[in-house]
Design an enzyme around this catalytic site. Structure first.
Site, PDB file in Angstrom:
ATOM      1  NE  ARG A 121      -2.825   2.801   2.754  1.00  0.00           N
ATOM      2  CZ  ARG A 121      -2.833   3.625   3.784  1.00  0.00           C
ATOM      3  NH1 ARG A 121      -2.159   3.333   4.865  1.00  0.00           N
ATOM      4  NH2 ARG A 121      -3.516   4.734   3.730  1.00  0.00           N
TER       5      ARG A 121
ATOM      6  CG  HIS B 233     -12.947   5.081   4.147  1.00  0.00           C
ATOM      7  ND1 HIS B 233     -12.488   3.827   3.801  1.00  0.00           N
ATOM      8  CD2 HIS B 233     -12.229   5.447   5.241  1.00  0.00           C
ATOM      9  CE1 HIS B 233     -11.541   3.465   4.645  1.00  0.00           C
ATOM     10  NE2 HIS B 233     -11.365   4.430   5.527  1.00  0.00           N
ATOM     11  CB  ILE B 234     -17.236   7.274   8.285  1.00  0.00           C
ATOM     12  CG1 ILE B 234     -18.093   7.792   7.124  1.00  0.00           C
ATOM     13  CG2 ILE B 234     -17.204   8.278   9.433  1.00  0.00           C
ATOM     14  CD1 ILE B 234     -17.681   9.127   6.575  1.00  0.00           C
TER      15      ILE B 234
ATOM     16  CG  MET C 181     -18.520   7.139  16.303  1.00  0.00           C
ATOM     17  SD  MET C 181     -19.125   8.811  16.648  1.00  0.00           S
ATOM     18  CE  MET C 181     -19.144   9.525  15.031  1.00  0.00           C
ATOM     19  NE  ARG C 182     -14.941   1.514  19.453  1.00  0.00           N
ATOM     20  CZ  ARG C 182     -13.978   0.689  19.082  1.00  0.00           C
ATOM     21  NH1 ARG C 182     -14.201  -0.594  19.046  1.00  0.00           N
ATOM     22  NH2 ARG C 182     -12.787   1.135  18.764  1.00  0.00           N
TER      23      ARG C 182
ATOM     24  N   GLY D 131     -18.394   3.954   9.801  1.00  0.00           N
ATOM     25  CA  GLY D 131     -19.442   3.718   8.794  1.00  0.00           C
ATOM     26  C   GLY D 131     -20.040   2.328   8.888  1.00  0.00           C
ATOM     27  CD  GLU D 132     -16.643  -1.810   7.563  1.00  0.00           C
ATOM     28  OE1 GLU D 132     -16.449  -2.777   8.320  1.00  0.00           O
ATOM     29  OE2 GLU D 132     -15.818  -1.417   6.725  1.00  0.00           O
TER      30      GLU D 132
ATOM     31  CD  GLU E 281      -8.405   0.769   2.864  1.00  0.00           C
ATOM     32  OE1 GLU E 281      -8.779   0.502   4.027  1.00  0.00           O
ATOM     33  OE2 GLU E 281      -7.841   1.825   2.574  1.00  0.00           O
TER      34      GLU E 281
END
Ligand code: AMP
Length: 401
Positions: free
Chosen positions: A91, A208-209, A284-285, A333-334, A385
């Site tokens: 990558r 894509h968050i 975010m959690r 996002g997921e 990815e």
């Protein structure tokens, strides 16, 4: 063919070994704290328990050697010998304007990646160390480089130029590139497959968050626009990055707070975003938990984060003159039911009807979470990815043989 996928950072290296006959993961893992004492290798074979090894790994050459030792270990390895690895895929964050797709590593390709160090000073040099470490440990094994920017190279000038003096573009290639391209490519392709429709007939907004966050307007299977720019700082509000701000804030703050270039860079990249507004966390959690416990700053962070995302989705729907599919992917996002619900409930005018039950279900599969009558299909598509890097590596090496 067996393909080893490597994501080399300055002090870490993640890896995943694929058997391309069925695209199964034979083993994965990561090396952390390269160049420090007590480096850690965490190795996860597909069908055996995880192994951790602490030792001193001073450079990337040794890190790749340790990875090979793990992969060929008689107890927890996945291979009899290193010779079974047919190709390595890397990558690479920045491919500039030169790389519009994945390529086989040659001397010229390495020179070109070096020339791009300026545009990604934190990432590209580390990726280069990964490439040379593989050369040192596995001479003759073909390597392929897959760029985060390449998928977005289809953007037209109207999307990628900044309205600043053109000489800056000519001299320094200052323009918008976009990132997370491998992820946007993977999820848009997967969504079309799940919907059973040709990708080039759909207008999509892919979100894509994760810790870093970007969205893309994808039309005819190609990026029309994406929210990250010359660097991954532009666009959405993120975990620790500000996203879009008035650029005049930079000189103003530097002057008032007597900050250096490095300090202001660090402020915008590491001390802004959700972390700055919530005052709690970039995760975010934790922010959602605090918000549910009544913390007002956490609620403000969540509201700003979702508001800014909604604005981008609306802007991209306008840019494409419509939207057929809205896709959520990456860590937030997921997994964040609350984020998807808040965003989708706020843009129903686009023809979005979220099915609240489907939205609340947990699954690792790509799936539709809108109602059957929703004009826009809303989907959750787990990103992968590494698999896309393995696929590109496989097809490029096979073609070259
Ligand atoms: P990534 O960069 O794609 O690994 O995503 C990391 C982000 O995903 C972090 O902000 C996590 O808090 C977030 N995340 C992971 N799991 C959840 C979850 N169950 N709910 C909300 N956010 C999550």
């Amino acid at each position: 063919m067996k393909v080893l996928v490597i994501n080399a950072g300055s002090s870490s290296l993640k890896y995943q070994l694929y058997d391309m006959r069925d695209e199964s993961v034979l083993a994965s893992g990561r090396v952390e704290r390269i160049g420090m004492d007590s480096s850690i290798v965490t190795h996860e074979p597909a069908d055996k328990p995880e192994v951790r090894d602490v030792s001193e790994i001073l450079d990337h050459v040794t890190a790749v050697k340790r990875v090979i030792d793990m992969l060929t270990h008689p107890d927890h390895g996945a291979l009899e010998s290193m010779k079974e690895i047919d190709a390595v895929g890397h990558r690479i964050v920045h491919g500039g304007e030169v790389f519009k797709g994945s390529v086989l590593v040659t001397q010229e390709v390495k020179n070109e990646i070096r020339r791009l160090f300026d545009l990604a000073p934190l990432h590209n040099p580390a990726h280069m160390m990964g490439i040379t470490a593989v050369e040192a440990n596995m001479p003759g094994v073909p390597q392929v480089v897959v760029f985060d920017t390449a998928f977005h190279q289809t953007m037209p000038k109207t999307s990628y130029l900044y309205p600043i003096p053109k000489v800056l573009y000519r001299r320094h290639k200052i323009r918008r590139y976009g990132f997370h391209g491998t992820s946007h490519a993977y999820v848009s392709d997967m969504a079309a497959k799940v919907l059973g429709k040709p990708l080039d007939t759909l207008k999509m907004v892919t979100c894509h968050i994760g810790n870093g966050a970007s969205c893309a307007a994808i039309q005819d299977g190609k990026t029309l626009d994406t929210s990250m720019g010359m660097t991954p700082l532009e666009g959405l509000m993120m975990g620790t990055r500000s996203g879009d701000i008035d650029p005049a804030i930079v000189p103003f703050v530097m002057n008032k707070e007597e900050l250096s270039l490095n300090e202001v860079n660090s402020m915008l990249n590491k001390h802004s975003g959700m972390l700055a507004i919530s005052g709690i966390s970039s995760d975010m959690r934790e922010v959602t938990e605090a918000m549910n416990d009544g913390d007002e700053n956490a609620k403000l962070a969540f509201d700003m984060y979702t508001y800014r995302l909604k604005k981008y989705i609306g802007a991209y729907a306008a840019a494409m003159n419509g939207i057929d599919v809205l896709i959520f992917t990456a860590g937030v996002g997921e997994n964040s039911v609350a984020l998807r619900e808040t965003v989708c409930q706020g843009i129903t005018f686009l023809g979005i009807e979220l099915d609240l039950e489907l939205n609340a279900q947990r699954s690792k599969e790509a799936r539709v979470i809108s109602t059957p009558s929703s004009r826009v299909k809303v989907m959750v598509v787990p990103t992968n990815e590494e698999l896309l890097i393995a696929r590109d590596t496989y097809s490029i090496v096979k073609e070259a043989q």
